[in-house]
Design an enzyme around this catalytic site. Structure first.
Site, PDB file in Angstrom:
ATOM      1  N   GLU A  97      -9.228  -5.768  -9.113  1.00  9.16           N
ATOM      2  CA  GLU A  97      -9.958  -5.142  -8.002  1.00  9.16           C
ATOM      3  C   GLU A  97     -10.504  -3.800  -8.452  1.00  9.16           C
ATOM      4  O   GLU A  97     -10.404  -3.450  -9.638  1.00  9.16           O
ATOM      5  CB  GLU A  97      -9.048  -4.989  -6.782  1.00  9.16           C
ATOM      6  CG  GLU A  97      -7.789  -4.167  -7.054  1.00  9.16           C
ATOM      7  CD  GLU A  97      -6.873  -4.023  -5.842  1.00  9.16           C
ATOM      8  OE1 GLU A  97      -7.309  -4.257  -4.715  1.00  9.16           O
ATOM      9  OE2 GLU A  97      -5.710  -3.661  -6.059  1.00  9.16           O
ATOM     10  N   LYS A 108       0.861  -1.188   0.000  1.00  9.19           N
ATOM     11  CA  LYS A 108       0.000   0.000   0.000  1.00  9.19           C
ATOM     12  C   LYS A 108       0.899   1.240   0.000  1.00  9.19           C
ATOM     13  O   LYS A 108       1.180   1.828   1.045  1.00  9.19           O
ATOM     14  CB  LYS A 108      -0.914  -0.057   1.224  1.00  9.19           C
ATOM     15  CG  LYS A 108      -2.252   0.602   0.985  1.00  9.19           C
ATOM     16  CD  LYS A 108      -3.269   0.153   1.979  1.00  9.19           C
ATOM     17  CE  LYS A 108      -4.457   1.092   2.067  1.00  9.19           C
ATOM     18  NZ  LYS A 108      -5.120   1.403   0.816  1.00  9.19           N
TER      19      LYS A 108
HETATM   20  N1  PMP Z   1      -7.681  -2.607  -2.755  1.00  7.81           N
HETATM   21  C1  PMP Z   1      -7.154  -1.363  -2.737  1.00  7.81           C
HETATM   22  C2  PMP Z   1      -6.400  -0.884  -3.924  1.00  7.81           C
HETATM   23  C3  PMP Z   1      -7.340  -0.541  -1.620  1.00  7.81           C
HETATM   24  O1  PMP Z   1      -6.817   0.696  -1.582  1.00  7.81           O
HETATM   25  C4  PMP Z   1      -8.102  -1.028  -0.522  1.00  7.81           C
HETATM   26  C5  PMP Z   1      -8.349  -0.144   0.659  1.00  7.81           C
HETATM   27  N2  PMP Z   1      -7.333  -0.242   1.607  1.00  7.81           N
HETATM   28  C6  PMP Z   1      -8.599  -2.337  -0.574  1.00  7.81           C
HETATM   29  C7  PMP Z   1      -8.377  -3.100  -1.715  1.00  7.81           C
HETATM   30  C8  PMP Z   1      -9.321  -2.940   0.592  1.00  7.81           C
HETATM   31  O2  PMP Z   1      -8.411  -3.203   1.644  1.00  7.81           O
HETATM   32  P1  PMP Z   1      -8.857  -3.173   3.160  1.00  7.81           P
HETATM   33  O3  PMP Z   1      -9.987  -4.115   3.291  1.00  7.81           O
HETATM   34  O4  PMP Z   1      -7.664  -3.620   3.912  1.00  7.81           O
HETATM   35  O5  PMP Z   1      -9.259  -1.782   3.466  1.00  7.81           O
END
Ligand code: PMP
Length: 302
Positions: A192, A158
């Site tokens: 995604e 991230k």
């Molecule tokens: N994919 C991306 C690209 C994201 O930025 C997020 C948000 N953090 C998610 C998936 C979902 O991750 P999480 O459930 O850990 O928030």
């Protein structure tokens, strides 16, 4: 604009958010060299019930490790104190659910394009938790922008700078009248959304792109998989083709700031009946209950 708490944590100091700054000459600003995570806090009169903090901090460490921010362990040891976050909450006096954004910034100035031996600083700020997708009728556009490949900038890290990829695709979707983009990866498989993972239901099974499909390994995604298994639903992580989604019985997105959001349309094709399906509804309820403390070891009261 988001309602941001007046106070933030910068290093181990609580200061006004407006004064919490990073230099224009820092690697964080010049090259997007920061890593972050956002966790959810449910408002209760006793304090904020925060969702899966250890998992968020583990992913933050892993993100730093992937891109080679070599001093991250020492930095988090020095600057990330959960008791300080508790103090921050007291000062900001939230009365609604909140998101907490924890970032490790590379603050070395004009260090060149490198990632190791950079000075790091952690910040935490909080803001009102508002869903990034419409709750019952989100519509997606398959993006012409592909998800960054693991061999370019790993989607499973991230990294702030990597979000240019999400911003390009999301803006294109918004400009075309959709709520969000659907990313395919370089191989043409479903990856995604701009900031959420995707699931489909087919013949009673729950199916989601696997961790080699250039996804961020979402903590909500992992939670949904665990909740579905507990409910006796078979869960499959594999490559997913776009046309499988078009003909799915249910599709939903999930993430910290998307919660569980039913997807009713992709590229102008209605998904099943165009309504939130029963499995999506059940998993959404299970997640809401977990965030309210039904699974004790998933939440921390701060
Ligand atoms: N994919 C991306 C690209 C994201 O930025 C997020 C948000 N953090 C998610 C998936 C979902 O991750 P999480 O459930 O850990 O928030």
């Amino acid at each position: 604009m988001a309602k941001i708490g007046k106070y933030a944590l910068m290093g181990n100091e609580i200061i006004e958010t407006a004064d919490a700054q990073v230099s224009i000459a820092s690697s964080a600003v010049l090259y997007g060299l920061s890593v972050y995570s956002v966790f959810f806090g449910k408002y209760t009169p006793e304090g904020m019930l925060c969702f899966r903090i250890p998992e968020h901090l583990k992913r933050l460490r892993d993100s730093a490790k992937m891109i080679g921010l070599s001093n991250v362990e020492e930095e988090l040891e020095k600057d990330l104190d959960i008791e300080k976050i508790k103090e921050l909450i007291k000062l900001n006096e939230p009365k609604t659910n909140q998101f907490f954004r924890v970032t490790v910034h590379a603050i070395s100035e004009v260090a060149g394009v490198r990632t190791s031996n950079l000075e790091l600083k952690t910040s935490v700020f909080m803001y009102e938790a508002v869903n990034i997708l419409p709750q019952d009728k989100a519509r997606l556009k398959t993006s012409l922008w592909r998800r960054t490949a693991d061999t370019a900038i790993p989607a499973r890290a991230k990294v702030n700078g990597a979000y240019v990829n999400s911003a390009l695709a999301k803006q294109d979707a918004l400009d075309s009248g959709f709520d969000d983009c659907l990313f395919l990866n370089q191989n043409g498989y479903v990856s995604e959304l701009s900031a959420a993972n995707i699931f489909m239901v087919k013949r009673g099974e729950l199916i989601t792109p696997d961790c080699a499909s250039d996804i961020l390994e979402g903590i909500t995604r992992r939670s949904i998989i665990e909740l579905a298994k507990e409910a006796g639903i078979n869960v499959v992580e594999r490559k997913v083709a776009l046309t499988e989604l078009y003909t799915a019985d249910e599709v939903f997105a999930c993430g910290t700031s998307a919660f569980v959001s039913p997807i009713v349309d992709i590229d102008g094709r209605k998904i099943a009946s165009g309504q939130c399906g029963p499995i999506t509804k059940n998993l959404r309820n299970a997640l809401t209950e977990a965030q309210a403390g039904s699974k004790e070891n998933w939440t921390t009261l701060l």
